[in-house]
Design a protein around this motif. Structure first.
Motif, short mmCIF file in Angstrom:
data_model
loop_
_atom_site.label_atom_id
_atom_site.label_comp_id
_atom_site.label_asym_id
_atom_site.label_seq_id
_atom_site.Cartn_x
_atom_site.Cartn_y
_atom_site.Cartn_z
N LYS A 92 0.75 -1.42 -0.04
CA LYS A 92 -0.09 0.01 -0.13
C LYS A 92 0.95 1.09 -0.03
O LYS A 92 0.42 2.48 -0.46
N LYS A 96 -0.05 3.99 -2.60
CA LYS A 96 -0.37 5.39 -2.34
C LYS A 96 0.35 6.42 -2.83
O LYS A 96 0.25 7.60 -3.40
N ASP A 233 -2.37 5.00 6.29
CA ASP A 233 -1.59 4.36 5.10
C ASP A 233 -0.44 4.87 4.85
O ASP A 233 0.43 4.42 4.26
#
Length: 270
Positions: A92, A96, A233
């Motif tokens: 992730k 991102k 995140d």
């Protein structure tokens, strides 16, 4: 997309963490990850594509050899990762980073915040001394909020090929940027601010090891931002938990989740 991850390893004390980091990188589903480890000792770790055993007079410079490997391969991969052997990069993080690249101006770059965690809660080792959020730095892009954290050290970086080439035009990627010394007036002002407990402007005089990543954010021509509206995140786990557990005399500065949570909420209201 092809990713080159260049990791640094010194000695055999943290090989268990390196194994975890390598395993996680190789588990990425949407990216092909090639892993090179720059080490002072031979290694035999499943998932590592190449180990370069490096001999140096000063092993503080071992992390810098990772930047040299990245630069040598600048035309062969889409994304580049540098990391220490104990920071857990997740898929992730790449997702991102690439998402933010599409919505941010070219003179902005996103990064991560280190954290440690145990049964007592979460701890942010980079949130100490004069380091803090710039509460006047909140920027909005595509419905997401970003802000600048003054400690640019995160023991690693993620760069697209274009970002790498852009930074390479600003300074020699194979060498550390020489910090300018503080003037007498700057030193005096910092002493006054410290006495008055006012935020200090950090002179960017990080250690040699830290500068391998902080140079990228401090001198690469792009302001480092953290996506605060998707804060969870953009956290990276420092696996040893040496600060939160107070190991090896590292329990120096306390920065628990309450301090960080309050700061994020304050920023989100901007």
């Amino acid at each position: 997309m092809d990713i080159l991850a260049v990791l640094v390893n010194y000695g055999d004390e943290q090989l268990n963490y390196l194994e975890q980091v390598v395993s996680e990188l190789k588990s990425f589903k949407n990216y092909k990850v090639t892993i090179i480890v720059q080490s002072n000792i031979p290694l035999n770790i499943q998932g590592v594509d190449k180990v370069n055993v490096v001999e140096l007079e000063d092993y503080q410079l071992l992390p810098l050899t990772c930047r040299k490997i990245i630069w040598e391969n600048k035309n062969d991969f889409d994304v580049f990762i540098f990391g220490e052997n104990d920071h857990m990069f997740l898929e992730k993080h790449i997702d991102k980073h690439l998402e933010y690249v599409k919505i941010l101006p070219k003179n902005r770059i996103t990064g991560l915040i280190q954290f440690e965690e145990n049964e007592t809660g979460r701890y942010y080792p980079g949130y100490h001394l004069q380091f803090d959020w710039r509460y006047d730095s909140v920027e909005n892009y595509d419905g997401k909020k970003f802000a600048h954290f003054t400690n640019t050290h995160q023991a690693g970086f993620i760069l697209t090929k274009q970002q790498l080439l852009t930074i390479g035009k600003r300074f020699d990627f194979n060498k550390l940027v020489k910090d300018l010394p503080l003037s007498f007036i700057d030193k005096l002002l910092n002493k006054i601010k410290k006495i008055l407990k006012l935020p200090l402007k950090h002179p960017n005089n990080y250690s040699v090891k830290c500068k391998v990543n902080t140079d990228v954010y401090d001198y690469g021509g792009m302001k480092k931002l953290i996506c605060i509206s998707e804060f969870e995140d953009n956290l990276i786990h420092h696996l040893p938990n040496i600060y939160i557990d107070g190991l090896k005399g590292r329990n120096k500065f306390r920065s628990d989740s309450d301090k960080m949570d309050n700061a994020i909420q304050k920023l989100l209201k901007k």
